[in-house]
Design an enzyme around this catalytic site. Structure first.
Site, PDB file in Angstrom:
ATOM      1  N   SER A 124       0.825  -1.199   0.000  1.00 61.20           N
ATOM      2  CA  SER A 124       0.000   0.000   0.000  1.00 61.20           C
ATOM      3  C   SER A 124       0.860   1.250   0.000  1.00 61.20           C
ATOM      4  CB  SER A 124      -0.892  -0.005   1.247  1.00 61.20           C
ATOM      5  OG  SER A 124      -1.473   1.258   1.467  1.00 61.20           O
ATOM      6  N   TYR A 148      -2.584   0.149  10.167  1.00 59.25           N
ATOM      7  CA  TYR A 148      -2.739  -0.533   8.873  1.00 59.25           C
ATOM      8  C   TYR A 148      -1.475  -0.363   8.041  1.00 59.25           C
ATOM      9  CZ  TYR A 148      -3.899  -1.042   3.958  1.00 59.25           C
ATOM     10  OH  TYR A 148      -3.861  -1.386   2.628  1.00 59.25           O
ATOM     11  N   LYS A 152       1.549  -3.206   6.811  1.00 56.50           N
ATOM     12  CA  LYS A 152       2.057  -3.423   5.458  1.00 56.50           C
ATOM     13  C   LYS A 152       3.570  -3.225   5.407  1.00 56.50           C
ATOM     14  CE  LYS A 152      -1.792  -4.279   3.170  1.00 56.50           C
ATOM     15  NZ  LYS A 152      -2.046  -5.586   2.513  1.00 56.50           N
TER      16      LYS A 152
END
Length: 336
Positions: A124, A148, A152
């Site tokens: 991402s 989040y 990643k």
């Protein structure tokens, strides 16, 4: 090529399965259906006319993955499975680390056991944190403003270390910007299980009457209209990027990293206006507080993917809006 697709019943996963099957590959899906629907699998089969074996397995389930790998013996893996809501990750950080990080560790253990060492990872643009400038190239400093994004980034670091320790591995880290749109058939699209976290399904659900009003999170960013600016990429373009990455792995490159975006930044209100123009629907919206972990501006320099993969996004904002609306208007309740 036989390809295991984790999270293959989800939004990007299902579209990538269509592209894999259409290109003549075999695909096998594992998905725990926590934010997806088995109906997507059936619709992929209807679109392609091909079978798509599906197993309801969580990526943290070693034995379940081991059984699927033993039965199908895939040659490569595209790893989508993961939780992906920025705001939720702030509230439920341990859940995100358990699912996204622990799940990937379990997956890699099973893959290593079966000698499956070609992996495309769904990363991402959040790994760039709050960038000092735009557009963003792959060599920008890495950081994260929310759990989040950190999950990643941690997985990227784990995968790089894995390849150093075991040269059998060839890994493509694909840093997505903001996927939107749907398959042109209108049969598959983005169907969040709750109030959407992403902009376009939120807009389209207001347009179809499922939701009353769009929440615009912040209008005081240092952008042209005060709303956040993002690089929106059509999900079909994004899916094709995964096929090009699989081809790249056949060259045994070790670890390679690519931005997948259009290189164009659009504000939230730009996207609302485009949606209204393409559909003739008025989108009612209200300004809400900024979400924790959000940043002002983020868009890609995707020239490295063009140079090394022969890939670039070809669908524009109007295509994204039209395809989103076709999906939502034909499926006002999503897969339900």
């Amino acid at each position: 090529m036989r390809v295991l697709v984790t999270g293959g019943a989800g939004y990007i996963g299902s579209h990538t399965c269509v592209e894999l099957l259409t290109a003549g590959h075999e695909a096998i899906v594992v998905d725990n259906l926590s934010n997806s629907s088995e109906e997507a699998i059936r619709r992929v089969e209807a679109i392609t006319g091909k079978q798509l074996p599906f197993y309801q397995v969580d990526i943290r389930d070693y034995d379940g993955l081991d059984e699927v790998l033993g039965k199908h013996q895939p040659e490569a893996v595209i790893h989508f499975a993961g939780l992906k809501a920025v705001g939720e990750s702030v509230e439920k950080s341990l859940l995100y680390y358990q699912n996204n990080v622990q799940g990937t560790l379990t997956l890699c253990d099973v893959l290593s056991k079966h000698g499956v060492c070609d992996l495309v990872f769904s990363s991402s643009a959040t790994v760039y944190g709050d960038p000092a400038s735009v557009p963003i190239t792959e060599d920008f400093p890495l950081s994260a403003t929310n759990p989040y994004g950190r999950s990643k980034l941690i997985v990227e670091e784990i995968l790089r270390d894995l390849q150093v320790s075991d040269s059998r591995w060839n890994i493509a880290l694909l840093r997505y910007f903001n996927p939107v749109g749907a398959h042109h058939s209108g049969q598959i699209g983005e169907d969040p299980s709750d109030i959407p976290n992403n902009l376009m399904p939120f807009v389209s659900q207001v347009a179809v009457g499922k939701l009353e009003c769009l929440s615009v999170f912040g209008d005081d960013y240092p952008t042209k209209d005060g709303t956040g600016v993002r690089d929106y990429i059509h999900v079909v373009d994004l899916s094709i990027g995964h096929l090009r990455a699989l081809e790249k792995l056949q060259q045994k490159p070790g670890v390679v990293t690519y931005n997948l975006g259009t290189g164009n930044g659009y504000s939230v209100l730009d996207m609302v206006k485009a949606f209204e123009e393409q559909t003739g629907r008025t989108i009612k919206y209200r300004i809400a507080d900024r979400r924790p972990g959000d940043i002002a501006m983020c868009y890609a320099d995707a020239s490295q993917a063009k140079k090394e993969l022969g890939w670039e996004a070809t669908r524009d904002v109007n295509d994204m809006v039209r395809d989103t609306w076709r999906w939502q208007s034909q499926n006002p309740q999503g897969y339900g």
